[in-house]
Design an enzyme around this catalytic site. Structure first.
Site, short mmCIF file in Angstrom:
data_model
loop_
_atom_site.label_atom_id
_atom_site.label_comp_id
_atom_site.label_asym_id
_atom_site.label_seq_id
_atom_site.Cartn_x
_atom_site.Cartn_y
_atom_site.Cartn_z
N LYS A 1 0.85 -1.21 0.00
CA LYS A 1 0.00 0.00 0.00
C LYS A 1 0.87 1.24 0.00
O LYS A 1 2.05 1.21 0.39
CB LYS A 1 -0.94 0.03 1.21
CG LYS A 1 -0.26 0.07 2.60
CD LYS A 1 0.12 1.44 3.11
CE LYS A 1 0.97 1.36 4.36
NZ LYS A 1 1.77 2.48 4.70
N ASP B 1 -2.27 -1.73 10.28
CA ASP B 1 -2.47 -1.72 8.82
C ASP B 1 -3.13 -2.99 8.29
O ASP B 1 -3.52 -3.04 7.12
CB ASP B 1 -1.11 -1.56 8.11
CG ASP B 1 -0.74 -0.10 7.90
OD1 ASP B 1 -1.60 0.78 8.13
OD2 ASP B 1 0.41 0.16 7.49
C1 LIG Z 1 2.56 4.45 9.48
C2 LIG Z 1 1.62 3.45 8.86
C3 LIG Z 1 0.68 4.20 7.91
O1 LIG Z 1 -0.12 3.33 7.13
O2 LIG Z 1 2.24 2.48 8.05
P1 LIG Z 1 3.75 1.89 7.86
O3 LIG Z 1 4.75 2.98 7.74
O4 LIG Z 1 4.01 1.02 9.06
O5 LIG Z 1 3.67 1.09 6.59
C4 LIG Z 1 0.72 2.76 9.94
O6 LIG Z 1 0.08 3.72 10.73
C5 LIG Z 1 1.47 1.80 10.85
O7 LIG Z 1 0.79 0.58 10.88
P2 LIG Z 1 1.48 -0.77 11.41
O8 LIG Z 1 2.87 -0.87 10.89
O9 LIG Z 1 0.54 -1.89 11.11
O10 LIG Z 1 1.53 -0.46 12.95
P3 LIG Z 1 1.60 -1.43 14.22
O11 LIG Z 1 2.46 -2.60 13.91
O12 LIG Z 1 0.23 -1.66 14.75
O13 LIG Z 1 2.36 -0.48 15.26
C6 LIG Z 1 3.74 -0.25 15.29
C7 LIG Z 1 3.98 0.91 16.22
O14 LIG Z 1 3.62 2.14 15.58
C8 LIG Z 1 2.97 3.03 16.47
N1 LIG Z 1 1.64 3.37 15.95
C9 LIG Z 1 1.06 2.66 14.96
C10 LIG Z 1 -0.17 3.04 14.45
C11 LIG Z 1 -0.81 4.16 15.01
N2 LIG Z 1 -1.99 4.58 14.56
N3 LIG Z 1 -0.22 4.85 16.01
C12 LIG Z 1 1.00 4.48 16.48
O15 LIG Z 1 1.53 5.14 17.39
C13 LIG Z 1 2.93 2.32 17.82
O16 LIG Z 1 4.03 2.80 18.56
C14 LIG Z 1 3.14 0.87 17.49
O17 LIG Z 1 3.81 0.21 18.51
#
Ligand SMILES: C[C@@](CO)(OP(=O)(O)O)[C@H](O)COP(=O)(O)OP(=O)(O)OC[C@H]1O[C@@H](n2ccc(N)nc2=O)[C@H](O)[C@@H]1O
Ligand SMILES: Nc1ncnc2c1ncn2[C@@H]1O[C@H](COP(=O)(O)OP(=O)(O)O)[C@@H](O)[C@H]1O
EC number: 2.7.1.148
Length: 284
Positions: A11, A137
């Site tokens: 994504k 996600d």
């Molecule tokens: C930033 C985003 C944007 O789509 O994507 P990625 O960069 O990871 O792909 C997401 O919010 C990431 O989602 P995901 O990677 O599934 O997060 P998780 O494993 O649930 O969380 C990892 C860590 O990120 C932080 N976290 C995550 C989601 C959220 N809304 N708030 C947070 O503060 C928390 O500290 C958590 O411990």
């Protein structure tokens, strides 16, 4: 034994806004998320014994319980009291910790795959609720296409599908921890926020120029502070004809939207010879 191949697509985030930090440590977000054609392939085979076997072509990927695909299989087996097991093979194409949800997408594919393989007939919304336990996600990766996400990313509203856009992805040769990026964000001092409502409207009208100019991610500021060269990648994409460019998720992948695939490939050629990972794809 029964076997299935499931596509686990990555994504990008067209917008990402953070509203506040919650008491549970997570951040309340508003994001517009979009599936891309770049995908891992997850092969799942039924095992007669209650076991989870994991294999992958990617040496850097954990092959134990810390793998999100493993966790998804374990969760499904526990939740639905399955008395057989699965062998999972992950053919990895999505770079790790890149802001492209590769791990979440593998987990989503395992949840969908086990639902099919065991003929559980669990509705999608229940699978999405379950997926949230693996990561924020995962529900989107189960839903797919174009969606507006709130909460920690699990409250999803499907939007008019924005398929077929030409995308160039450029990822520098390092990984970024999502947790660290969220932790470094100073929510009260965010300088530029996306206009999420306007973006939803542009998507409804499929107005590509406005969508491209509305791309905005509040986490970009944090990651660019750590890795200023991400700003140069964005600049170079725009110079090479991108209609718009922004970092995806917590980074470090940067993507650009192009008028057509030829323009995206031409810009990709310009990044050739650098140590970046470069990939031309389409939105799905
Ligand atoms: C930033 C985003 C944007 O789509 O994507 P990625 O960069 O990871 O792909 C997401 O919010 C990431 O989602 P995901 O990677 O599934 O997060 P998780 O494993 O649930 O969380 C990892 C860590 O990120 C932080 N976290 C995550 C989601 C959220 N809304 N708030 C947070 O503060 C928390 O500290 C958590 O411990
Ligand atoms: N199946 C998997 N694929 C990718 N990463 C995984 C997987 N299982 C666990 N991980 C771990 O999850 C972390 C984040 O993975 P990923 O989903 O690729 O990135 P992002 O959250 O930036 O989109 C990585 O550090 C990786 O080691």
């Amino acid at each position: 034994m029964k076997k299935l191949d499931i596509d686990a697509r990555g994504k990008i985030n067209l917008t990402l806004d953070v509203l506040f930090k919650r008491l549970d440590g997570y951040h309340e977000v508003e994001m517009i998320m979009q599936t891309i054609a770049l995908k891992d392939i997850i092969s799942i085979e039924l095992l007669s014994r209650r076991d989870i076997v994991l294999n992958t072509n990617c040496k850097k990927l954990p092959q134990d319980e810390s793998n999100l695909a493993y966790q998804a299989a374990e969760l499904m087996m526990k939740e639905y009291e399955l008395d057989a097991g699965v062998s999972i093979d992950i053919h990895k194409n999505i770079p790790l910790a890149a802001g492209l949800a590769g791990g979440s997408s593998d987990a989503a594919a395992v949840i969908i795959g086990i639902n099919e393989l065991f003929e559980l007939k669990i509705p999608k919304d229940e699978l999405m609720t379950l997926g949230e336990r693996i990561g924020a996600d995962v529900p989107f990766c189960i839903l797919g296409k174009t969606a507006f996400a709130r909460g920690i990313g699990e409250q999803l509203t499907p939007l008019k599908s924005l398929s077929g856009l030409s995308i160039l992805l450029v990822k520098p040769p390092y990984c970024i921890s999502t947790k660290e990026v969220y932790n470094r964000l100073d929510v009260k001092n965010i300088k530029i926020r996306p206009d999420t409502k306007a973006m939803i409207d542009y998507i409804e009208h499929q107005d590509i120029d406005k969508i491209a100019s509305g791309l905005c991610n509040v986490l970009e500021e944090v990651t660019i502070r750590l890795y200023p060269e991400l700003g140069d990648i964005k600049k170079r994409m725009l110079e090479k004809g991108a209609l718009g460019s922004v970092m995806s998720g917590s980074g470090p992948s940067v993507f650009g939207i192009f008028e057509n695939i030829r323009d995206a490939k031409r810009a990709a050629d310009d990044f050739a010879g650098t140590d970046n990972w470069i990939f031309v794809t389409k939105t799905e």
